[in-house]
Design an enzyme around this catalytic site. Structure first.
Site, PDB file in Angstrom:
ATOM      1  N   LYS A 181       0.817  -1.216   0.000  1.00 29.59           N
ATOM      2  CA  LYS A 181       0.000   0.000   0.000  1.00 29.59           C
ATOM      3  C   LYS A 181       0.848   1.262   0.000  1.00 29.59           C
ATOM      4  O   LYS A 181       0.451   2.270  -0.584  1.00 29.59           O
ATOM      5  CB  LYS A 181      -0.947   0.016   1.204  1.00 29.59           C
ATOM      6  CG  LYS A 181      -2.121  -0.925   1.068  1.00 29.59           C
ATOM      7  CD  LYS A 181      -3.240  -0.516   2.015  1.00 29.59           C
ATOM      8  CE  LYS A 181      -4.437  -1.439   1.886  1.00 29.59           C
ATOM      9  NZ  LYS A 181      -5.485  -1.125   2.859  1.00 29.59           N
ATOM     10  N   LYS A 234      -6.641  -9.984  -8.065  1.00 29.05           N
ATOM     11  CA  LYS A 234      -7.841  -9.974  -7.234  1.00 29.05           C
ATOM     12  C   LYS A 234      -8.866  -8.963  -7.767  1.00 29.05           C
ATOM     13  O   LYS A 234      -8.469  -7.887  -8.211  1.00 29.05           O
ATOM     14  CB  LYS A 234      -7.426  -9.547  -5.817  1.00 29.05           C
ATOM     15  CG  LYS A 234      -8.066 -10.364  -4.716  1.00 29.05           C
ATOM     16  CD  LYS A 234      -7.487  -9.975  -3.376  1.00 29.05           C
ATOM     17  CE  LYS A 234      -8.598  -9.510  -2.453  1.00 29.05           C
ATOM     18  NZ  LYS A 234      -8.212  -9.443  -1.058  1.00 29.05           N
ATOM     19  N   LYS A 239     -11.783  -2.769  -6.175  1.00 29.20           N
ATOM     20  CA  LYS A 239     -12.497  -1.536  -6.473  1.00 29.20           C
ATOM     21  C   LYS A 239     -11.576  -0.518  -7.132  1.00 29.20           C
ATOM     22  O   LYS A 239     -12.026   0.457  -7.713  1.00 29.20           O
ATOM     23  CB  LYS A 239     -13.099  -0.941  -5.202  1.00 29.20           C
ATOM     24  CG  LYS A 239     -12.044  -0.598  -4.188  1.00 29.20           C
ATOM     25  CD  LYS A 239     -12.495   0.557  -3.326  1.00 29.20           C
ATOM     26  CE  LYS A 239     -11.312   1.110  -2.572  1.00 29.20           C
ATOM     27  NZ  LYS A 239     -10.890   2.435  -2.954  1.00 29.20           N
TER      28      LYS A 239
END
Ligand code: TRP
Length: 336
Positions: A112, A195, A198
Site C-alpha cells: 500500500k 484480485k 475496487k
C-alpha cells in the site's frame, strides 16, 4: 466462550469479491457462534485519504449490504468502529507492546505504501496494531478473514502473547483465524491472476453490488476467457486462471464445488456457460441489491442500527479496557 470479530472497510464500490469473500461467510457464522461482532472499520479506512462525505456514505452502504445479505443486527453486533473509542485507546497501548521489527515485515504496508514510504501515513504503518485492538478489545476467539489478512492475524496473536508475557497475566486469548477457501477468492474479470478490486481502472473487471441485471450480464459476457471449451475436471483448469475464476464464482454462488460445476458444463463453450452464470448471478444478487436500495432509502434506519450496535459493543469492551488499564498500571477511579 466463542466470540467472532470481523471487519470490512467502508471504501466504496462494494463488489462481488467483498460479498463472496467476506460478507456471505459471516452470514453463515452467525448461526454457529453465540457472539458475533461485525464491524465497519472506518478508522482503518482513513489510513489512506477518504473524502469525508464519501466516507459517511460508504459506511452506510457497507452496513446496508451486510444487513441485506442476511446479517441480523438483533442477533449480532453490527457497528462502525469509530463509535467505540476502546478501539483507538487499546491500539495505543498495543502500539507500545508491538515491535517496529514486527511491523516492518507486514507485506500489506509495503504494497500500500508503494515506493514513497516516507510519505505514507503513520496510521498506515500502525494499521495492523489497530486490527489487533479490534479483536482483543472484545477478547474475540475466532476471526474470519481472507488469505490476505493471515499475516495481520498472526501479528495480533503475537501482540496478545507479548502483552500477557510482559505483564505476567493470562488475559488475552490468542485469536484463531477462520480462513475461507480459495473458491471465495474472486479475481478480476479482465485478468484472472489479479484480485477483483475496487481500484482497478476498468469497471468491466468487477461486478459491483450496485450493478443492475443488464450490467451484470454484459460484464460476464465480456469477461476475458481463453478459446478452449471448458474442461471436464478441475485439473483442466490449471494454467487457465480466467476459466478457473468464472467456475469458482459459479460454484460459490450456487453453493456447490467447482467439480460439480464442471460435471455440468465440461466440454461446453464459454458463451453457453456465461449465459448460465449471468442468470445465476442476477438471481442471487438481485434480491440483496433490492434490499440494499430499500435500506439506503432510509439512512436514518441504518444509522440507528449502527448506533445501537455501537452501544452494545461499548458495553462489551468497557470491562476489558478497564482491566487493561489496571494491568498496565494506569491510575484512575476504581471500576472505571
Ligand atoms: N484489515 C481487514 C481487511 O482489510 C479489515 C479488518 C479490520 C479486520 N479489523 C479487523 C478483519 C479485525 C478482521 C478482524 O480485510
Amino acid at each position: 466462550m466463542r466470540r467472532i470479530f470481523s471487519g470490512v472497510q467502508p471504501t466504496g464500490n462494494l463488489h462481488l469479491g467483498n460479498y463472496l469473500g467476506a460478507i456471505r461467510n459471516w452470514v453463515r457464522l452467525q448461526s454457529e457462534f453465540e457472539d458475533c461482532l461485525f464491524c465497519v472499520v472506518d478508522l482503518h479506512a482513513i489510513t489512506v485519504w477518504q473524502d469525508p462525505g464519501q466516507l459517511t456514505a460508504n459506511t452506510r452502504e457497507v452496513a446496508a449490504a451486510m444487513i441485506a445479505a442476511g446479517i441480523e443486527p438483533e442477533r449480532n453486533i453490527v457497528f462502525n468502529q469509530s463509535q467505540v473509542p476502546a478501539h483507538a485507546e487499546l491500539a495505543w497501548i498495543l502500539a507500545c507492546v508491538a515491535r517496529m521489527g514486527w511491523l516492518n515485515r507486514m507485506t500489506q504496508f509495503k504494497e500500500k505504501a508503494g515506493k514513497d514510504k516516507e510519505n505514507a501515513a503513520v496510521g498506515l504503518f500502525a494499521y495492523p496494531v489497530l486490527m489487533a485492538a479490534d479483536i482483543l478489545a472484545y477478547q474475540a476467539t475466532h476471526v474470519p478473514v481472507g488469505e490476505d489478512q493471515k499475516q495481520h492475524l498472526e501479528l495480533a496473536r503475537d501482540i496478545a502473547q507479548k502483552f500477557n508475557n510482559d505483564f505476567g497475566v493470562a488475559f488475552f486469548p490468542a485469536p484463531e483465524p477462520l480462513i475461507f477457501g480459495a473458491a471465495t477468492r474472486v479475481m478480476s474479470l479482465r485478468d484472472g491472476t489479479k484480485k477483483m478490486s475496487k481500484s482497478e481502472a476498468s469497471d468491466y473487471s468487477r461486478i459491483n453490488m450496485t450493478d443492475d441485471a443488464d450490467a451484470i450480464a454484459q460484464k460476464i459476457r465480456k469477461a476475458r476467457t481463453d478459446s478452449d471449451p471448458l474442461p471436464t475436471g478441475t485439473a483442466g483448469l490449471e494454467g487457465r486462471p480466467e476459466a478457473a475464476n468464472l467456475i469458482g464464482i459459479y460454484a460459490a454462488l450456487a453453493d456447490t464445488t467447482p467439480e460439480d460445476v464442471l460435471a455440468r458444463f465440461g466440454e461446453k463453450q464459454f458463451s453457453d456457460f456465461k449465459q448460465h452464470l449471468a442468470e445465476l448471478a442476477v438471481a442471487k444478487l438481485g434480491p440483496i441489491q433490492d434490499e440494499m436500495r430499500r435500506l439506503l432509502a432510509d439512512p436514518g434506519h441504518v444509522d440507528r442500527v449502527l448506533a445501537r450496535g455501537a452501544e452494545r459493543a461499548r458495553a462489551l469492551a468497557a470491562p476489558v479496557l478497564s482491566e487493561v488499564r489496571r494491568i498496565v498500571g494506569f491510575l484512575g477511579p476504581k471500576g472505571s
